[in-house]
Design a protein around this motif. Structure first.
Motif, mmCIF file in Angstrom:
data_model
loop_
_atom_site.group_PDB
_atom_site.id
_atom_site.type_symbol
_atom_site.label_atom_id
_atom_site.label_comp_id
_atom_site.label_asym_id
_atom_site.label_seq_id
_atom_site.Cartn_x
_atom_site.Cartn_y
_atom_site.Cartn_z
ATOM 1 N N GLU A 19 0.852 -1.189 0.000
ATOM 2 C CA GLU A 19 0.000 0.000 0.000
ATOM 3 C C GLU A 19 0.887 1.239 0.000
ATOM 4 O O GLU A 19 1.812 1.365 0.804
ATOM 5 C CB GLU A 19 -0.902 0.005 1.237
ATOM 6 C CG GLU A 19 -1.850 1.196 1.300
ATOM 7 C CD GLU A 19 -2.720 1.175 2.540
ATOM 8 O OE1 GLU A 19 -3.392 2.184 2.803
ATOM 9 O OE2 GLU A 19 -2.711 0.139 3.241
ATOM 10 N N GLU A 38 1.436 5.228 0.373
ATOM 11 C CA GLU A 38 0.913 6.436 1.004
ATOM 12 C C GLU A 38 1.941 7.559 0.866
ATOM 13 O O GLU A 38 3.076 7.444 1.351
ATOM 14 C CB GLU A 38 0.618 6.193 2.486
ATOM 15 C CG GLU A 38 0.045 7.406 3.197
ATOM 16 C CD GLU A 38 -0.226 7.148 4.670
ATOM 17 O OE1 GLU A 38 -0.558 8.107 5.383
ATOM 18 O OE2 GLU A 38 -0.083 5.985 5.103
ATOM 19 N N TYR A 91 7.983 12.337 -5.029
ATOM 20 C CA TYR A 91 7.321 12.217 -3.730
ATOM 21 C C TYR A 91 8.022 11.193 -2.841
ATOM 22 O O TYR A 91 8.462 10.135 -3.309
ATOM 23 C CB TYR A 91 5.866 11.769 -3.907
ATOM 24 C CG TYR A 91 4.995 12.765 -4.632
ATOM 25 C CD1 TYR A 91 4.231 13.698 -3.924
ATOM 26 C CD2 TYR A 91 4.914 12.766 -6.021
ATOM 27 C CE1 TYR A 91 3.420 14.611 -4.590
ATOM 28 C CE2 TYR A 91 4.111 13.672 -6.694
ATOM 29 C CZ TYR A 91 3.371 14.597 -5.973
ATOM 30 O OH TYR A 91 2.580 15.501 -6.633
ATOM 31 N N ALA A 129 7.319 8.465 -0.145
ATOM 32 C CA ALA A 129 6.154 7.623 0.146
ATOM 33 C C ALA A 129 6.511 6.568 1.177
ATOM 34 O O ALA A 129 7.679 6.210 1.363
ATOM 35 C CB ALA A 129 5.655 6.955 -1.131
ATOM 36 N N TYR A 132 8.663 8.033 -5.215
ATOM 37 C CA TYR A 132 7.647 7.859 -6.261
ATOM 38 C C TYR A 132 7.767 9.009 -7.254
ATOM 39 O O TYR A 132 7.696 10.182 -6.880
ATOM 40 C CB TYR A 132 6.271 7.821 -5.612
ATOM 41 C CG TYR A 132 5.075 7.933 -6.533
ATOM 42 C CD1 TYR A 132 4.884 7.058 -7.604
ATOM 43 C CD2 TYR A 132 4.094 8.897 -6.296
ATOM 44 C CE1 TYR A 132 3.764 7.156 -8.416
ATOM 45 C CE2 TYR A 132 2.968 8.999 -7.087
ATOM 46 C CZ TYR A 132 2.801 8.137 -8.149
ATOM 47 O OH TYR A 132 1.688 8.236 -8.952
ATOM 48 N N ASP A 141 1.141 1.812 -10.647
ATOM 49 C CA ASP A 141 0.198 2.914 -10.476
ATOM 50 C C ASP A 141 0.295 3.447 -9.057
ATOM 51 O O ASP A 141 0.542 2.697 -8.109
ATOM 52 C CB ASP A 141 -1.230 2.445 -10.752
ATOM 53 C CG ASP A 141 -1.485 2.218 -12.237
ATOM 54 O OD1 ASP A 141 -0.842 2.917 -13.043
ATOM 55 O OD2 ASP A 141 -2.304 1.356 -12.576
ATOM 56 N N GLY A 142 0.109 4.746 -8.925
ATOM 57 C CA GLY A 142 0.124 5.396 -7.625
ATOM 58 C C GLY A 142 -0.938 6.470 -7.571
ATOM 59 O O GLY A 142 -1.766 6.585 -8.482
ATOM 60 N N PRO A 143 -0.942 7.275 -6.524
ATOM 61 C CA PRO A 143 -1.959 8.321 -6.384
ATOM 62 C C PRO A 143 -1.999 9.303 -7.547
ATOM 63 O O PRO A 143 -3.036 9.912 -7.813
ATOM 64 C CB PRO A 143 -1.555 9.025 -5.078
ATOM 65 C CG PRO A 143 -0.824 7.981 -4.306
ATOM 66 C CD PRO A 143 -0.075 7.185 -5.324
ATOM 67 N N HIS A 144 -0.877 9.485 -8.237
ATOM 68 C CA HIS A 144 -0.835 10.391 -9.389
ATOM 69 C C HIS A 144 -0.576 9.637 -10.686
ATOM 70 O O HIS A 144 -0.014 10.185 -11.635
ATOM 71 C CB HIS A 144 0.235 11.468 -9.167
ATOM 72 C CG HIS A 144 -0.036 12.346 -7.991
ATOM 73 N ND1 HIS A 144 -1.099 13.232 -7.935
ATOM 74 C CD2 HIS A 144 0.610 12.467 -6.802
ATOM 75 C CE1 HIS A 144 -1.099 13.859 -6.771
ATOM 76 N NE2 HIS A 144 -0.082 13.408 -6.071
#
Length: 252
Positions: A28, A30, A43, A45, A58, A101-104
């Motif tokens: 996961e 974050e 980023y 993470a 990231y 894949d990530g938050p962006h």
């Protein structure tokens, strides 16, 4: 620390490279915030899976700054390609790296190396010449256009890690590095043997390393990678600076 292990932190036992890669790929993710002074959106993470956790870096493709000489949206692929080459050489230079894949959106995710930010090539190059010879050959092979001193990290076990490979593998000569102290010297025999072994991978279309790199790099970039390997083997010497700008800016 064993050659096949990496530390998530000083407080945790080392992970195998395979476990670290699995954690990056499936844990996961974050985000903690942007890492300052980066050319692109980068980023910090935290990646967690079951009882395993690590910091990671990231770099989403959509956060890449457009470059005139590298195709847009390809820097993350080049980060992974550098890791694939490092592993194929069995040099353990590039921290475990995956695409996911990530938050962006899609991007590269790389294991975070805990290192003293004041230690880099200019401060520790003389202490670890053999490791930096390895990095110099690696950069010539992957055509690194941005080997700054600060892209060399010394961990708590005195292992030097090489990071930031988003602008590598161009089909044209782009080598820019601060590591020129070995220029013209013979490349150590063991390093040349490793390059020969890597070149053998590239001779087979069915080879797993070749298949992976073919997915990440353009055809002309793969052809240039083969040529650079052949040139290093034939010359058996560290390259000299070319006529183009051969030192990155800033150098640290």
């Amino acid at each position: 620390m064993a050659d096949s292990a990496i530390r998530a932190s000083a407080e945790q036992p080392p992970l195998s490279i395979e476990s670290a890669s699995h954690l990056l790929a499936h844990g996961e993710l974050e985000l903690q915030g942007l890492i300052p002074w980066s050319s692109n959106y980068t980023y910090l993470a935290v990646v967690t899976q079951d009882d395993l956790q690590t910091l990671a870096v990231y770099k989403p493709c959509r956060g890449e700054r457009p470059l005139w000489d590298f195709p847009s949206g390809t820097l993350a692929d080049r980060e992974l390609a550098a890791y694939v080459v490092s592993q194929a050489l069995d040099w353990r230079l590039v921290p475990p790296t995956v695409l996911r894949d990530g938050p962006h959106g899609r991007g590269s995710l790389q294991f975070y190396i805990h290192a003293d930010p004041d230690e880099h090539y200019f401060t520790c190059g003389k202490k670890f010449p053999e490791q930096f010879k390895q990095i110099a050959v690696f950069d010539a092979l992957i055509n690194n256009a941005d080997r700054k001193a600060g892209h060399c990290l010394c961990d708590a076990d005195n292992h030097i890690w090489a990071i930031d490979h988003g602008i590598c593998f161009h089909a044209e000569s782009k080598l820019r590095t601060v590591i020129w102290e070995f220029a013209g010297e013979p490349i150590p025999a063991q390093l040349l043997d490793d390059v020969r072994r890597f070149r053998a991978h590239l001779s087979s279309r069915s080879d797993a390393v070749t298949k992976t790199l073919n997915r990440l790099l353009a055809r002309e970039e793969m052809a240039a990678l083969r040529r650079r390997a052949d040139q290093l083997i034939a010359a058996a010497r560290f390259p000299n600076p070319g006529s183009h700008r051969h030192i990155p800016w800033p150098p640290v």
